[in-house]
Design a protein around this motif. Structure first.
Motif, PDB file in Angstrom:
ATOM      1  N   LEU A   1      21.256 -61.550  12.838  1.00 43.58           N
ATOM      2  CA  LEU A   1      21.294 -62.015  11.541  1.00 43.58           C
ATOM      3  C   LEU A   1      22.025 -63.495  11.269  1.00 43.58           C
ATOM      4  N   VAL A   2      21.108 -64.240  10.747  1.00 45.62           N
ATOM      5  CA  VAL A   2      21.173 -65.639  10.614  1.00 45.62           C
ATOM      6  C   VAL A   2      21.239 -65.450   8.730  1.00 45.62           C
ATOM      7  N   ASP A   3      22.284 -65.318   8.281  1.00 41.29           N
ATOM      8  CA  ASP A   3      22.708 -65.591   6.288  1.00 41.29           C
ATOM      9  C   ASP A   3      22.394 -67.504   6.275  1.00 41.29           C
ATOM     10  N   VAL A   4      20.999 -67.390   5.648  1.00 37.18           N
ATOM     11  CA  VAL A   4      20.572 -68.689   5.100  1.00 37.18           C
ATOM     12  C   VAL A   4      20.121 -69.379   3.716  1.00 37.18           C
ATOM     13  N   ASP A   5      21.852 -67.138   2.708  1.00 32.49           N
ATOM     14  CA  ASP A   5      20.310 -67.296   1.477  1.00 32.49           C
ATOM     15  C   ASP A   5      20.704 -68.470   0.140  1.00 32.49           C
ATOM     16  N   HIS A   6      21.707 -69.361   0.645  1.00 29.24           N
ATOM     17  CA  HIS A   6      21.440 -70.486  -0.275  1.00 29.24           C
ATOM     18  C   HIS A   6      20.459 -71.462   0.251  1.00 29.24           C
ATOM     19  N   THR A   7      20.192 -71.503   1.498  1.00 35.24           N
ATOM     20  CA  THR A   7      19.418 -72.550   2.076  1.00 35.24           C
ATOM     21  C   THR A   7      17.482 -72.125   1.717  1.00 35.24           C
ATOM     22  N   ALA A   8      17.600 -71.261   1.394  1.00 35.00           N
ATOM     23  CA  ALA A   8      16.602 -70.233   1.577  1.00 35.00           C
ATOM     24  C   ALA A   8      15.564 -70.887  -0.169  1.00 35.00           C
ATOM     25  N   ARG A   9      16.842 -70.642  -0.541  1.00 34.90           N
ATOM     26  CA  ARG A   9      16.729 -71.034  -2.345  1.00 34.90           C
ATOM     27  C   ARG A   9      16.777 -71.916  -3.088  1.00 34.90           C
TER      28      ARG A   9
ATOM     29  N   VAL B   1      21.453 -53.537   6.830  1.00 36.40           N
ATOM     30  CA  VAL B   1      22.572 -52.867   7.229  1.00 36.40           C
ATOM     31  C   VAL B   1      22.848 -53.432   8.557  1.00 36.40           C
ATOM     32  N   PRO B   2      23.553 -54.482   8.996  1.00 38.78           N
ATOM     33  CA  PRO B   2      23.762 -54.709  10.821  1.00 38.78           C
ATOM     34  C   PRO B   2      25.033 -53.794  10.965  1.00 38.78           C
ATOM     35  N   TRP B   3      24.563 -53.501  12.436  1.00 42.26           N
ATOM     36  CA  TRP B   3      25.045 -52.231  13.285  1.00 42.26           C
ATOM     37  C   TRP B   3      25.328 -52.725  14.552  1.00 42.26           C
ATOM     38  N   GLU B   4      26.619 -53.267  14.630  1.00 43.66           N
ATOM     39  CA  GLU B   4      26.601 -53.654  16.581  1.00 43.66           C
ATOM     40  C   GLU B   4      25.598 -54.477  16.433  1.00 43.66           C
ATOM     41  N   SER B   5      25.791 -55.078  15.822  1.00 46.76           N
ATOM     42  CA  SER B   5      24.719 -56.942  16.316  1.00 46.76           C
ATOM     43  C   SER B   5      25.597 -57.664  15.549  1.00 46.76           C
ATOM     44  N   THR B   6      24.976 -59.225  15.702  1.00 44.15           N
ATOM     45  CA  THR B   6      25.469 -60.338  15.368  1.00 44.15           C
ATOM     46  C   THR B   6      25.297 -60.995  13.859  1.00 44.15           C
ATOM     47  N   TYR B   7      26.298 -61.483  13.522  1.00 48.36           N
ATOM     48  CA  TYR B   7      26.060 -61.862  11.884  1.00 48.36           C
ATOM     49  C   TYR B   7      26.484 -63.523  12.112  1.00 48.36           C
ATOM     50  N   LEU B   8      25.687 -64.422  11.785  1.00 53.63           N
ATOM     51  CA  LEU B   8      26.144 -66.219  12.255  1.00 53.63           C
ATOM     52  C   LEU B   8      25.978 -66.516  10.575  1.00 53.63           C
ATOM     53  N   LEU B   9      26.265 -67.112  10.126  1.00 50.26           N
ATOM     54  CA  LEU B   9      26.390 -67.682   8.836  1.00 50.26           C
ATOM     55  C   LEU B   9      26.705 -69.257   8.292  1.00 50.26           C
ATOM     56  N   PRO B  10      25.687 -70.123   8.924  1.00 47.21           N
ATOM     57  CA  PRO B  10      25.267 -71.717   9.449  1.00 47.21           C
ATOM     58  C   PRO B  10      25.400 -72.015   7.975  1.00 47.21           C
ATOM     59  N   GLU B  11      26.169 -72.579   6.809  1.00 51.43           N
ATOM     60  CA  GLU B  11      26.359 -72.368   5.155  1.00 51.43           C
ATOM     61  C   GLU B  11      27.024 -71.554   5.073  1.00 51.43           C
ATOM     62  N   LEU B  12      27.762 -72.368   3.420  1.00 52.16           N
ATOM     63  CA  LEU B  12      28.909 -72.359   3.028  1.00 52.16           C
ATOM     64  C   LEU B  12      28.642 -70.588   1.522  1.00 52.16           C
ATOM     65  N   SER B  13      29.532 -70.235   2.443  1.00 51.80           N
ATOM     66  CA  SER B  13      29.694 -69.221   0.528  1.00 51.80           C
ATOM     67  C   SER B  13      30.324 -69.437  -0.324  1.00 51.80           C
ATOM     68  N   LEU B  14      30.603 -69.481  -1.385  1.00 60.55           N
ATOM     69  CA  LEU B  14      31.445 -69.393  -2.233  1.00 60.55           C
ATOM     70  C   LEU B  14      31.174 -68.481  -3.081  1.00 60.55           C
ATOM     71  N   GLU B  15      30.388 -67.611  -3.326  1.00 61.46           N
ATOM     72  CA  GLU B  15      30.843 -66.489  -4.163  1.00 61.46           C
ATOM     73  C   GLU B  15      31.538 -65.002  -4.009  1.00 61.46           C
ATOM     74  N   ARG B  16      32.284 -64.926  -4.947  1.00 60.32           N
ATOM     75  CA  ARG B  16      33.103 -63.703  -4.767  1.00 60.32           C
ATOM     76  C   ARG B  16      32.219 -62.844  -4.190  1.00 60.32           C
ATOM     77  N   PRO B  17      31.821 -62.118  -4.958  1.00 64.01           N
ATOM     78  CA  PRO B  17      31.206 -60.345  -4.368  1.00 64.01           C
ATOM     79  C   PRO B  17      30.274 -60.757  -3.007  1.00 64.01           C
ATOM     80  N   ARG B  18      29.830 -61.888  -3.151  1.00 62.14           N
ATOM     81  CA  ARG B  18      28.925 -62.350  -1.232  1.00 62.14           C
ATOM     82  C   ARG B  18      30.352 -61.930  -0.402  1.00 62.14           C
TER      83      ARG B  18
END
Length: 505
Positions: free
Chosen positions: A131-139, A204-221
């Motif tokens: 899973l590659v988290d690109v929330d900001h980059t996509a929006r 819901v990721p489980w026994e996977s790979t989670y990658l974050l290639p951007e900066l997350s600044l939101e506390r809930p996130r």
């Protein structure tokens, strides 16, 4: 004095009792989620007999394993659980068993997710996925340096590996699969930005790979990323850009350092950080050293330097940029970067004024959008323009125009006070254009391969002297340009490969 039984002191009903109290449709949805939890934890198909499902669930949760609890909470509530929620539920299981612990938590679930919404979100456990988290980059509508790195990197990852691009809902409660238009925007920047989806598949990721290639600044996130890193049994990795909000917090806006602290609180639990320069690695390693005081080890930290690769420019692109940016008879000095205090554009304006008063003729073009605390820069820019100085700002510019601008400039000036890398320096040098930049940190690191003149960014006269040299000394300019063209080339392809090996390999 006896404290009484759970029933006597008003402890919550059991999970079975809660299920009997809801509507048939809500019960079916909850049982489907319980079945998903049972099959994931046991590695076997869930019992076909629904009467066996809840007892099996309770047996699997009875050991109060924090990871299993995180999975159960995340699937049942269709949002990623936080660490405090996991700890609270673990304690409840140890006191009264999983039936009571989850029975008490199912009531808000039914109210907030099932009974209150016409749409019951599908919850999908992703096991063995990347899973590659690109929330900001996509929006986002802006193309920052961080987003450029994310797009260039993830696009190449997607070409060579099977990925699931994910983002978040607007409240940063759950991960969701990105829609095709969002995926296209994350990978290429094409398309209009849009809001986060609210009715998408919850993953819901489980026994996977989670990658974050951007900066997350939101506390809930960040709270949910921290819990994912601790409990989801995933391999986790992040690109580390810099620790500027901590090391030079005085140059940031109010609240940015606090927000960045929540990011570090999440990164603390991740496996690996791939930093974009040795200077950035020094910042992250200093932070990791401090973690020993709270009994934490922190992530592994490696260095995969960014490339400065720039595509070629066509004659038409050069002609368009020439007509747009150059002043006839004057060399152009180019500066690229948002107008935040850390970029030191106030000092650059003062250095330019010193040179204009000496009689030097050049035009100054600053490419970059407005940012926090840029009011003084905006005022000084207006003063310079009122004096008739040849200076302008360009808030938006296509990549092709920027590449052409690098090639047309006499030099690129970048007197930043702190950078994780300083991508404009590397890009200008890749085009064979000399750079005037700061004599420490990642900028000096980039300059080590040749083509840049180093100055003290805290001394306006030093900046002016560097610009004077490249503007008036043709031989020095020729030497710098020759050195810039001779620099070793590093491509985005190489960078993406190295970071994949560091974080997911």
């Amino acid at each position: 004095m006896s404290t009484g039984t759970a029933a006597q002191v008003g402890m919550p009903h059991s999970l079975s009792a809660r299920l009997r109290a809801v509507s048939p449709a809500e019960r079916t949805a909850l049982l489907d989620r319980i079945a998903s939890i049972v099959s994931t934890l046991s590695g076997e198909p869930a019992p076909g007999d629904r009467g066996e499902l809840v007892p099996r669930f309770e047996r699997l949760l009875a050991p109060a394993d924090a990871s299993a609890v995180w999975l159960a909470l995340s699937v049942l509530e269709a949002r990623l659980a936080t660490a405090p929620e996991v700890r609270r539920t673990v304690r409840a299981i140890r006191l009264d068993g999983p039936g009571a612990a989850f029975g008490s938590r199912t009531a808000p679930l039914v109210t907030s997710w099932l009974g209150g919404f016409r749409h019951r979100p599908e919850v999908r456990v992703l096991r063995g996925a990347v899973l590659v988290d690109v929330d900001h980059t996509a929006r986002a509508g802006l193309a920052t340096g961080i987003q450029r790195v994310a797009r260039e990197t993830v696009r190449r990852w997607a070409a060579g590996h099977e990925l699931r691009l994910v983002g978040w809902d607007s409240g940063y409660r759950h991960l969701r699969l990105l829609t095709p238009p969002e995926c296209a925007r994350a990978l290429t920047g094409d398309g209009a930005p849009g809001p986060a989806g609210e009715r998408d598949v919850v993953v819901v990721p489980w026994e996977s790979t989670y990658l974050l290639p951007e900066l997350s600044l939101e506390r809930p996130r960040n709270e949910r990323i921290a819990a994912l890193a601790q409990f989801a049994r995933c391999r986790t990795g992040v690109i580390g850009f810099d620790c500027v909000p901590m090391t030079t917090g005085e140059t940031t806006a109010m609240g940015v350092s606090e927000a960045f602290a929540t990011n570090l609180a999440a990164v603390r639990h991740m496996d690996r950080v791939s930093t974009i320069s040795s200077a950035a690695a020094a910042e992250y390693r200093g932070w990791r050293t401090m973690l020993s005081s709270v009994g934490a080890g922190g992530p592994e930290i490696s260095v995969e330097p960014l490339p400065g690769e720039v595509p070629g420019s066509t004659p038409d692109e050069l002609d368009d940029a020439r007509a747009r940016l150059l002043v006839p008879g004057m060399p152009m000095v180019l500066c690229v970067g948002t107008h935040e205090p850390r970029k030191n554009h106030l000092a650059l304006l003062h250095a330019a004024e010193l040179l204009w008063r000496e009689g030097l003729r050049f035009n100054l073009v600053l490419v970059g959008g407005r940012s926090w605390n840029d009011e003084r820069f905006t005022r000084e820019l207006a003063v310079a323009q009122a004096r008739g100085r040849p200076v302008e700002t360009v808030t938006t510019m296509s990549d092709s125009t920027l590449w052409a601008a690098y090639r047309l400039a006499r030099c690129m000036v970048f007197p930043s006070l702190n950078e994780g890398f300083g991508l404009p320096v590397a890009e200008a040098l890749s085009c064979g254009t000399p750079a005037v930049t700061s004599n420490f940190g990642s900028m000096a690191e980039i300059a080590a391969d040749g083509g840049a003149l180093l100055v003290d960014p805290r001394d306006d006269s030093s900046i002016a002297a560097g610009l004077r040299t490249v503007l008036t000394d043709d031989e020095a300019h020729r030497r710098l340009a020759t050195a810039a063209r001779a620099r070793p080339r590093r491509t985005w392809e190489q960078y993406a490969h190295d970071v994949w090996d560091a974080l997911a390999g």
